[in-house]
Design an enzyme around this catalytic site. Structure first.
Site, PDB file in Angstrom:
ATOM      1  N   GLY A 684       0.825  -1.193   0.000  1.00  0.00           N
ATOM      2  CA  GLY A 684       0.000   0.000   0.000  1.00  0.00           C
ATOM      3  C   GLY A 684       0.858   1.240   0.000  1.00  0.00           C
ATOM      4  N   GLY A 686       1.183   4.871   2.073  1.00  0.00           N
ATOM      5  CA  GLY A 686       0.727   5.708   3.172  1.00  0.00           C
ATOM      6  C   GLY A 686       0.994   7.153   2.850  1.00  0.00           C
ATOM      7  N   GLY A 687       0.796   7.974   3.850  1.00  0.00           N
ATOM      8  CA  GLY A 687       0.915   9.405   3.644  1.00  0.00           C
ATOM      9  C   GLY A 687       2.195   9.829   2.960  1.00  0.00           C
ATOM     10  N   VAL A 691       4.581   1.406   1.057  1.00  0.00           N
ATOM     11  CA  VAL A 691       4.714   0.453   2.148  1.00  0.00           C
ATOM     12  C   VAL A 691       4.943  -0.956   1.602  1.00  0.00           C
ATOM     13  CG1 VAL A 691       3.650  -0.488   4.223  1.00  0.00           C
ATOM     14  CG2 VAL A 691       3.166   1.855   3.529  1.00  0.00           C
ATOM     15  N   LYS A 704       8.277   1.274   5.314  1.00  0.00           N
ATOM     16  CA  LYS A 704       7.771   2.404   4.536  1.00  0.00           C
ATOM     17  C   LYS A 704       8.950   3.172   3.964  1.00  0.00           C
ATOM     18  CE  LYS A 704       4.290   5.516   5.666  1.00  0.00           C
ATOM     19  NZ  LYS A 704       3.884   6.667   6.470  1.00  0.00           N
ATOM     20  N   ASP A 804      -3.465  14.928   9.353  1.00  0.00           N
ATOM     21  CA  ASP A 804      -3.894  14.252   8.129  1.00  0.00           C
ATOM     22  C   ASP A 804      -4.674  12.988   8.465  1.00  0.00           C
ATOM     23  OD1 ASP A 804      -4.235  13.654   5.472  1.00  0.00           O
ATOM     24  OD2 ASP A 804      -2.246  12.774   5.229  1.00  0.00           O
TER      25      ASP A 804
END
Ligand SMILES: *[C@@H]1O[C@H](CO)[C@@H](O)[C@H](O)[C@H]1NC(C)=O
Ligand SMILES: *[C@@H]1O[C@H](CO)[C@@H](O)[C@H](O)[C@H]1NC(C)=O
Ligand SMILES: *[C@@H]1O[C@H](CO)[C@@H](O)[C@H](O)[C@H]1NC(C)=O
Ligand SMILES: *[C@@H]1O[C@H](CO)[C@@H](O)[C@H](O)[C@H]1NC(C)=O
Ligand SMILES: *[C@@H]1O[C@H](CO)[C@@H](O)[C@H](O)[C@H]1NC(C)=O
Length: 942
Positions: A684, A686-687, A691, A704, A804
């Site tokens: 995935g 992330g901000g 990841v 990450k 966030d």
């Protein structure tokens, strides 16, 4: 003895003494020629023809002369190349009857060809040479000529009117020259003309009326000129006419209604004129092979028996106004090779109009009003290279059988109503170069098999409903020049593999649901000219490597969440505001923000980072702190002065302290575990990073990674710093644990605990898991998030604002316990500095005041929490509900509950009602009216 004029005798180049004898004889016995033998007279005539031919030879260039080296002596009938003679005239003389010098590289003019002496010539073929200049009037002297071929030369000027003197002419070929003026009406005197080609010249005017005299004509080709007027009615009386080509002229009016009725046409070519009206109704089509009437303004129906001959190879009627259905006889017209019917108004269901054609190479039916399905028959046409049925009203699925048409190079099915998936069988189309399936309703994922189409140059799947990841296998279509995936529902990251497409000129990924960073490797797309990434959820800054895209001229990155400086290259400098708007915080050029101002802000915040970079990085290259010994952190944290502000030296000291724990080995193991950041390990985005899932030491970690292009360093490390600072200070069961980090110019990454449950958003978007995620679990998750935020705001030495928060960065473990993640944008809130800051946050969760004041406070998180809480209860982002929510008096809260779950028990309903109430209070416009997270947390745990 009639054929040797005296004056010509004197002109002969007489060299031999025997000749003098003969001349003397002729002169002295002029009135009594019987004295000379017939053979002697014949020799004279030949000598005359010889001298004339030799004169022409000497006027040609050297190379031509050497080609004609056999032209010596006085008897052309004796082995002269290209010369044919006959001795069949009444008096048994030898005469030159043919000159055949086609394709002999002759260069020169016709000016010195003495036509008078060649009056017995029946056939003159000088085609395919480089003869220039005009066709002399004297050509009219060749009055025996039946066959005259001057085609494919560079002749200029007018067609001489004397050509009308050649009344024996059967075959006249003047095509492929640069003749100009109009067709002389005198030509009509050659009444026996069978074959006439004047194509590819610069002729103008109209067809002379004298053509009415051609009673034997079989072929007229006048194509590629500028002839105007209408097609003469009397063409219909040519009973032998088989081939008529008037293409690429300026003919107007209607096609004579009787044309081709008396004769059976083999070729009818009327393309590219201004003809109107219908095709003659009862044309005799029994011999038709080529029917080409494209690009006129013809209307009505195509003849239904167009293929009655069974020999039709070309059916070209494109760019007209034909209506009605595809002619019936087309279905079993097995001779077809090319079919062009595009851009008409053809109607009807074509599911069943076409058969299987062994010879068919090309068919274009685009831009009509056809409906029905793509027939599986196309797959059984072994020689088909191009199938085009775009812009019609086709429906249904793509037939699997299409994969059998292995010769297919082009498949155009854009702008129809096709549904279903792309059949995997298409992988067998190894010759495919262009695949256009855009603007349909196709769905599913892109089959990875498309990656094996290694001749593919254009792939257009835009405006469909495709889902899933962008297939990284597309990076194996190394010949791709154009890739358009816009307007679909593709998700995930932009695959790094696309950067292998070094021939790519056009890339459009806009209007999808792409997330994550722009891979710096994309800079390797050296040929890319146009790049559209707009309307996605891309984050981070624009990699500096993009300046390597030397061909880039047009970019659109609008409607993303990108930030930071634009690369200094023309495409970005000249990009209009519309192409940059609606991002997070881009600066430079047309963004309206000055990067220097931004940088100054960053500099202040990066003191920590600088120390790290200057001291730590050079000496160690990489450092990893792995808190396998989490206790050491706890130990450290507990010893720490609870009121002390964190100073750079302190933070800097930590890595050193923990570094002594076999750091290098762990670093290498992590890199190995994820195969040097192989995309297959991506789970995935992330901000602030991609990841990866790393399995090592029988444990699973989330790694990450920040991408580390040169220019980005400061920017990424800035978020890196924030995250470390925040997370190393926080231990809370609802906050994602950071185990360690690595700071390296190439690989900067964080090592987190891995949470198997995925993000809250993923769970809510997954029907099955959303149902498992029952009301009790939902309440627990919201409480968990509230606890995490309350801890961050109120229980740390300094308030820490997340900034966030969204359902994307609330992760769940196997027990459905919430863990808040992505503190990339969190900053330590310095109590006494003002908190004007750059815009962070995810659209849809950001407190309204941030949009205009940019003032960050804990109350921004409270707002985001309110959105999140409603999202959990409603099962989807509250969206418009937010704008009407503050006094939700009219709505019963039951109505907003996620319909996928059964109604809550009375007990749970009370708690949910309370939660909605709290959530709504968090959403108040005025930040000061919102409760604090501590109040929320306490309120909910009642
Ligand atoms: C002329 O006719 C004779 C006899 O028919 C034949 O042998 C000869 O080849 C002919 N010559 C030419 C040049 O055609
Ligand atoms: C047709 O041919 C005849 C005989 O050669 C000629 O007199 C007449 O003028 C020709 N017609 C046209 C229209 O040229
Ligand atoms: C069509 O043309 C062919 C060949 O010229 C001829 O045999 C046939 O009779 C014609 N048919 C009609 C209906 O005129
Ligand atoms: C086309 O098919 C029909 C029916 O199958 C048949 O009667 C006809 O002869 C066929 N025509 C050709 C040209 O093959
Ligand atoms: C498209 O085809 C369907 C039948 O499949 C028909 O009902 C519809 O009217 C057609 N639409 C247009 C614009 O021709």
């Amino acid at each position: 003895m009639k054929s040797i004029p005296l004056h010509q005798l004197f002109l002969l180049p007489i060299m031999r003494s025997s000749m003098f004898l003969t001349i003397a004889l002729v002169l002295t016995s002029f009135s009594n020629l019987s004295l000379a033998t017939a053979e002697e007279v014949s020799n004279l005539r030949i000598t005359n023809e010889a001298s004339s031919l030799l004169k022409w030879k000497s006027s040609l260039d050297k190379q031509s002369q050497s080609f004609l080296s056999s032209w010596v002596g006085s008897n052309p009938c004796y082995d002269w190349i290209g010369i044919g003679c006959s001795n069949t005239t009444t008096d048994g003389e030898n005469v030159v009857t043919s000159i055949r010098l086609s394709n002999s590289s002759l260069r020169g003019t016709l000016g010195d060809l003495d036509s008078l002496s060649l009056r017995n010539l029946e056939s003159l073929d000088l085609s395919l040479n480089s003869l220039s200049g005009i066709i002399p009037q004297r050509i009219g002297n060749l009055n025996s000529v039946k066959f005259l071929n001057l085609s494919c030369n560079q002749l200029t000027g007018l067609i001489p009117s004397s050509i009308g003197n050649l009344t024996n002419l059967h075959y006249l070929y003047l095509d492929n020259n640069t003749l100009s003026g109009s067709i002389p009406s005198e030509l009509g005197r050659a009444r026996d003309l069978i074959d006439l080609t004047l194509s590819k010249n610069l002729l103008n005017g109209t067809i002379p009326f004298s053509f009415i005299n051609f009673s034997r004509i079989e072929r007229i080709e006048i194509n590629d000129n500028n002839i105007s007027g209408s097609i003469p009615e009397y063409f219909a009386n040519y009973t032998h006419l088989e081939r008529l080509n008037l293409g690429k002229n300026n003919f107007s009016g209607v096609i004579p209604s009787e044309l081709g009725k008396r004769s059976a046409l083999v070729h009818l070519k009327l393309f590219m004129n201004n003809l109107i009206g219908p095709i003659p109704r009862d044309m005799n089509l029994t011999k038709m092979e080529v029917f080409a009437v494209s690009r006129n303004m013809l209307s009505g129906q195509l003849p239904h028996n167009i293929c009655v001959s069974g020999r039709l190879t070309q059916l070209c009627a494109c760019y007209n106004r034909f209506s009605g259905s595809v002619p019936k006889s087309v279905k079993n017209c097995s001779s077809l090779v090319r079919v062009r019917l595009q851009n008409n108004q053809l109607t009807g269901n074509i599911s069943d109009d076409f058969g299987i054609y062994q010879e068919l190479d090309y068919i274009n039916l685009s831009y009509n009003k056809l409906y029905g399905e793509v027939s599986s028959n196309w797959g059984f046409c072994p020689k088909l290279t191009s199938l085009q049925i775009s812009n019609n009203n086709l429906s249904g699925k793509l037939p699997i059988e299409l994969g059998r048409a292995t010769g297919l190079g082009e498949l155009y099915l854009s702008s129809n109503h096709l549904v279903g998936k792309i059949p995997k069988s298409l992988e067998r189309l190894s010759s495919l170069m262009k695949l256009y399936l855009d603007d349909n309703s196709l769905s599913g994922t892109i089959p990875s098999e498309l990656g094996s189409l290694d001749n593919l140059e254009v792939l257009n799947l835009a405006k469909n409903s495709f889902t899933g990841l962008i297939q990284e296998k597309l990076g194996e279509c190394l010949k791709l020049r154009s890739l358009n995936l816009s307007g679909n529902r593709f998700e995930g990251v932009i695959p790094v593999h696309l950067s292998k497409l070094d021939k790519l000129e056009f890339l459009d990924l806009s209007e999808n649901s792409l997330i994550g960073y722009l891979p710096p490797q994309l800079g390797g797309l050296k040929a890319l000219e146009t790049m559209n990434l707009s309307h996605n959820s891309l984050i981070g800054s624009i990699p500096a490597t993009f300046i390597q895209m030397l061909s880039l001229t047009t970019v659109d990155i609008s409607f993303n969440q990108l930030e930071g400086p634009l690369p200094s290259m023309r495409a970005f400098e000249e990009a209009p505001m519309e192409a940059l708007r609606n991002n997070k915080l881009l600066c430079g050029y047309n963004t309206g923000l000055d990067c220097r101002v931004e940088r100054r802000n960053q500099d202040n915040e990066n003191k920590f980072l600088k120390v790290m970079l200057t001291i730590v990085v050079p000496s160690l290259g990489c450092m990893l702190l792995l808190v396998v010994i989490i206790s050491s952190i706890f130990f450290y944290l507990h010893k720490r002065n609870p009121n002390g502000t964190s100073r750079p030296q302190e933070i800097e000291a930590k890595p050193f302290t923990i570094w002594s724990y076999d750091g290098k080995m762990v670093y290498e193991n992590i890199i190995n575990a994820i195969d040097d950041f192989d995309p297959k390990h991506i789970v995935g985005v992330g901000g602030f990073g991609t990841v990866y899932k790393a399995e090592l030491l029988s444990e699973v970690f989330a790694v990450k990674k920040f991408h580390a292009s040169e220019d980005d360093k400061m920017h990424n490390f800035k978020s890196f710093e924030a995250e470390i600072r925040t997370l190393t200070e926080i231990r809370h069961q609802n906050i994602v644990k950071l185990y360690g980090f690595c700071l390296h110019p190439r690989h900067s990454f964080l090592v987190y605990e891995f949470l198997v449950g995925g993000s809250l958003r993923m769970v809510l978007n997954d029907m099955k898991r959303a149902v498992e995620f029952d009301w009790e679990k939902r309440l627990m998750v919201v409480n968990g998030v509230a606890n995490a935020l309350s801890y961050m705001h109120h229980d740390c030495s300094q308030p820490i604002i997340h900034r966030d928060l969204s359902s994307n960065n609330v992760l769940l473990d196997s027990d459905w316990v919430a863990h808040v993640s992505d503190f990339g944008t969190a900053r330590v809130l310095d109590q006494d500095s003002s908190n004007w800051t750059s815009f962070a946050g995810t659209v849809g969760y950001v407190a309204p005041e941030l949009a205009y004041t940019m003032e960050v406070s804990e109350k921004c998180d409270v707002y985001s929490f309110g959105v999140l809480a409603l999202e959990v209860i409603m099962g989807k982002h509250p969206g418009d509900f937010l704008t009407v929510s503050p006094d939700m008096k009219g709505t019963s809260f039951i109505e907003i509950l996620d319909q996928r779950l059964p109604s809550p028990s009375e007990q749970l309903a009370k708690q949910l009602e309370l939660l909605v109430e709290v959530a709504l209070s968090c959403l108040q416009k005025n930040p000061h009216s919102r409760p604090s997270m501590r109040e929320v947390s306490l309120g909910l745990s009642v």
